[in-house]
Design an enzyme around this catalytic site. Structure first.
Site, PDB file in Angstrom:
ATOM      1  N   THR A  81       1.543   3.457  -2.195  1.00 30.23           N
ATOM      2  CA  THR A  81       1.113   4.690  -2.874  1.00 30.23           C
ATOM      3  C   THR A  81       0.144   5.498  -2.008  1.00 30.23           C
ATOM      4  O   THR A  81      -0.256   6.594  -2.393  1.00 30.23           O
ATOM      5  CB  THR A  81       0.423   4.350  -4.211  1.00 30.23           C
ATOM      6  OG1 THR A  81      -0.620   3.415  -3.930  1.00 30.23           O
ATOM      7  CG2 THR A  81       1.386   3.757  -5.212  1.00 30.23           C
ATOM      8  N   LEU A 120      -0.773   7.252   3.985  1.00 30.66           N
ATOM      9  CA  LEU A 120      -0.061   6.864   5.204  1.00 30.66           C
ATOM     10  C   LEU A 120       1.420   6.593   4.922  1.00 30.66           C
ATOM     11  O   LEU A 120       2.295   7.034   5.664  1.00 30.66           O
ATOM     12  CB  LEU A 120      -0.731   5.614   5.789  1.00 30.66           C
ATOM     13  CG  LEU A 120      -0.029   4.994   6.978  1.00 30.66           C
ATOM     14  CD1 LEU A 120      -0.268   5.826   8.219  1.00 30.66           C
ATOM     15  CD2 LEU A 120      -0.520   3.575   7.220  1.00 30.66           C
ATOM     16  N   HIS A 169      -7.217   4.937  20.329  1.00 29.74           N
ATOM     17  CA  HIS A 169      -6.344   5.834  21.112  1.00 29.74           C
ATOM     18  C   HIS A 169      -6.883   6.085  22.520  1.00 29.74           C
ATOM     19  O   HIS A 169      -6.149   6.019  23.501  1.00 29.74           O
ATOM     20  CB  HIS A 169      -6.204   7.208  20.439  1.00 29.74           C
ATOM     21  CG  HIS A 169      -5.881   7.152  18.984  1.00 29.74           C
ATOM     22  ND1 HIS A 169      -5.042   6.216  18.444  1.00 29.74           N
ATOM     23  CD2 HIS A 169      -6.277   7.932  17.942  1.00 29.74           C
ATOM     24  CE1 HIS A 169      -4.934   6.425  17.141  1.00 29.74           C
ATOM     25  NE2 HIS A 169      -5.676   7.459  16.818  1.00 29.74           N
ATOM     26  N   LYS A 227     -14.630  16.412  16.203  1.00 28.38           N
ATOM     27  CA  LYS A 227     -13.965  17.104  15.089  1.00 28.38           C
ATOM     28  C   LYS A 227     -14.532  18.511  14.978  1.00 28.38           C
ATOM     29  O   LYS A 227     -15.658  18.756  15.414  1.00 28.38           O
ATOM     30  CB  LYS A 227     -14.243  16.353  13.788  1.00 28.38           C
ATOM     31  CG  LYS A 227     -13.421  15.094  13.671  1.00 28.38           C
ATOM     32  CD  LYS A 227     -13.038  14.826  12.244  1.00 28.38           C
ATOM     33  CE  LYS A 227     -12.035  13.726  12.122  1.00 28.38           C
ATOM     34  NZ  LYS A 227     -10.659  14.119  12.416  1.00 28.38           N
ATOM     35  N   LYS A 238      -7.560  22.167  19.666  1.00 30.81           N
ATOM     36  CA  LYS A 238      -6.914  20.868  19.508  1.00 30.81           C
ATOM     37  C   LYS A 238      -6.251  20.529  20.836  1.00 30.81           C
ATOM     38  O   LYS A 238      -5.415  21.299  21.327  1.00 30.81           O
ATOM     39  CB  LYS A 238      -5.858  20.979  18.411  1.00 30.81           C
ATOM     40  CG  LYS A 238      -4.964  19.769  18.291  1.00 30.81           C
ATOM     41  CD  LYS A 238      -3.926  19.979  17.210  1.00 30.81           C
ATOM     42  CE  LYS A 238      -2.960  18.805  17.212  1.00 30.81           C
ATOM     43  NZ  LYS A 238      -2.129  18.776  16.037  1.00 30.81           N
ATOM     44  N   GLY A 271       0.846  -1.203   0.000  1.00 32.96           N
ATOM     45  CA  GLY A 271       0.000   0.000   0.000  1.00 32.96           C
ATOM     46  C   GLY A 271       0.874   1.243   0.000  1.00 32.96           C
ATOM     47  O   GLY A 271       0.534   2.254   0.617  1.00 32.96           O
ATOM     48  N   ASP A 316      -1.163  -6.767  -6.776  1.00 34.02           N
ATOM     49  CA  ASP A 316      -2.567  -6.866  -6.364  1.00 34.02           C
ATOM     50  C   ASP A 316      -2.626  -7.772  -5.130  1.00 34.02           C
ATOM     51  O   ASP A 316      -2.174  -8.919  -5.184  1.00 34.02           O
ATOM     52  CB  ASP A 316      -3.405  -7.446  -7.513  1.00 34.02           C
ATOM     53  CG  ASP A 316      -4.882  -7.498  -7.161  1.00 34.02           C
ATOM     54  OD1 ASP A 316      -5.228  -7.258  -5.976  1.00 34.02           O
ATOM     55  OD2 ASP A 316      -5.693  -7.771  -8.051  1.00 34.02           O
TER      56      ASP A 316
END
Ligand SMILES: NC(=O)c1ccc[n+]([C@@H]2O[C@H](COP(=O)([O-])OP(=O)(O)OC[C@H]3O[C@@H](n4cnc5c(N)ncnc54)[C@H](OP(=O)(O)O)[C@@H]3O)[C@@H](O)[C@H]2O)c1
Length: 461
Positions: free
Chosen positions: A12, A15, A237, A320, A325, A10, A80
């Protein structure tokens, strides 16, 4: 020094570019790995150079010689996840590279993709033998969060893994555990004699865990609308922060012992109350269902059903597009008996562990107001980790990757912990009813005041 083959499945994705490749760069720069090769795999037809170029944007002060080393040792394979032939081909490439770069064959597979693909990848890695451990050669698998989208899906992934790999090869990421302060809650508690004797229901009134975000969806509408605040941050978290705060002292401050104690806490969490919200305009966001009932805000009251935490509420708050923050834990101690008439009712002491911003912690004690006989005032003892010059806090992903290389699982979540965490979410979702609207930039829905009133609660802002 470790000699490693990194495989990012993964590569690309966002993350890999934002976090994983920059973390590998830092490990090279700081001489934490010696020889290495990096193989990135994804569906698109691309050159590794293009991917690295995008990742470079996320690294501060790139040193050309280090960057060259990274570029020279990085390769891309079109891949793939569902095609076994591609794994066989990858196996061949890995063998060739390990011989070319004289690597011993220690392989770190990073599954930097959505959990929907985890079962297929796990199975195909095992089927084709490319993650097989032989002699001293280790193979470790890192599973990015989220781990599933509910209890049955997480169980299915866990069972799939357990059938073909050993738990000691498996690293489930919760990148908050890689944050310096979160990783160190246990150190703070268990290396300071002054704290641990007070750490129970006879001295602690309540605990608040805040995870307030100022940002909105940032283009993640498709993902977020399926998850929402509860699954995106509470499940992982926030419950991990709670577990570290509430666990019993482990026999040793290392992997298995810490995970045993966290699991015991997560197992006995009971959901008492909740209030959910959604910011106005959410349903008009890109890739969000126009009738979506996904929560972007949650306030939850939990209890921990054991002797240490009897009658001590744990409050979680997250959202959100809020006014600030802030990620922190506030431990509110019980008030002392009134001795000084001028200061009654007396306030309480707080220990605050700040994860973001101003990473550090503070303890509020009381002191005499100079010149006044009976008056007291709060005196804040503050430790700001970030303020100490020359003490750069490594990025969470850097810490976590280094631990995978060392084989230290302390900061990774075990299969049972993940399932207990999903069980808590299941309990919460059973109680889900109304969703209250709130304005962007506010502290949450106005109805939050009813929740506060009901529980005699004042969020510590
Ligand atoms: N982005 C962050 O900062 C961040 C932080 C914490 C957690 N996460 C989590 O990490 C995971 C990955 O996030 P992301 O933002 O990187 O996702 P993303 O941008 O959608 O990337 C997913 C990667 O998987 C690859 N992929 C998808 N299907 C594939 C298939 N059948 N075969 C081969 N490759 C395939 C994609 O490659 P192609 O499209 O090129 O095929 C891409 O490289 C998500 O679960 C996310 O929630 C992300």
């Amino acid at each position: 020094m470790p000699e490693i083959t990194f495989i990012i499945l993964g590569v690309t994705g966002d993350l890999a570019k934002r976090k994983i490749i920059p973390a590998i760069y830092k490990l090279i720069e700081e001489n934490k790995i010696e020889k290495f090769a990096l193989v990135g795999a994804a569906r698109r037809e691309l050159e590794m150079k293009e991917i690295l170029k995008e990742a470079r944007e996320f690294i501060k002060d790139v040193k050309e010689n280090i960057w060259q080393r990274l570029e020279n040792n990085a390769y891309y394979q079109q891949f793939d996840f569902y095609d076994c032939q591609h794994y066989r081909k990858l196996g061949k490439i890995l063998r060739n590279l390990e011989s070319k770069h004289q690597l011993p064959g220690h392989r770190l597979f990073y599954l930097a993709t959505l959990p929907d693909h985890f079962n297929a990848i796990t199975l195909n890695l095992a089927k084709t033998g490319i993650a097989k451990e032989q002699g001293k050669k280790w193979s470790r698998l890192v599973y990015e969060k989220p781990f599933g989208h509910d209890l049955p899906s997480a169980r299915k992934i866990n069972r799939g893994i357990a059938r073909v790999f050993n738990e000691n090869q498996v690293y489930r990421i919760d990148h908050y555990l890689g944050k310096e302060l979160v990783g160190n809650i246990a150190i703070l508690r268990f290396t300071n004699r002054v704290l641990e004797p007070l750490w129970d229901s006879s001295n602690i009134q309540s605990v608040q865990i805040h995870f307030r975000e100022k940002i909105g969806l940032e283009g993640r509408g498709n993902f977020y609308d399926k998850y929402g605040a509860l699954k995106d941050v509470v499940q992982n978290h926030m419950l991990q922060m709670l577990a570290l705060t509430a666990m019993e002292a482990p026999q040793k401050l290392t992997g298995k012992f810490i995970r045993d104690e966290k699991a015991k806490v997560l197992k006995v969490i009971k959901v008492k109350d909740l209030l959910l919200g959604q910011y106005s305009g959410y349903q008009k966001e890109k890739d969000v269902d126009s009738n979506s009932s996904t929560e972007t805000f949650a306030a939850v009251k939990l209890s921990i059903n054991n002797k240490r935490w009897k009658n001590v509420p744990f409050y979680l708050i997250t959202g959100k597009n809020l006014d600030k923050k802030e990620v922190k834990i506030d431990i509110k101690f019980k008030s002392v008996h009134c001795l000084l008439s001028a200061s009654c009712p007396s306030d309480t002491n707080y220990l605050t562990i700040r994860v973001q911003p101003d990473e550090g912690f503070s303890l509020e004690l009381f002191a005499k107001v100079p010149g006044k006989a009976n008056a007291v005032m709060p005196a804040k003892m503050n430790y700001c980790h970030e303020c100490i010059r020359d003490l750069r806090s490594p990025e969470a992903y850097e810490i976590l990757l280094e631990d995978v290389i060392k084989g230290d699982q302390s900061l990774f979540v075990r299969s049972d912990e993940i399932e207990y965490q999903w069980k808590v979410i299941k309990q919460i979702l059973r109680k889900k009813n109304q969703i209250y609207e709130y304005n962007i930039g506010s502290a949450g829905p106005q109805e939050l005041s009813l929740f506060e009133k009901k529980h005699h609660l004042r969020w510590r802002l």
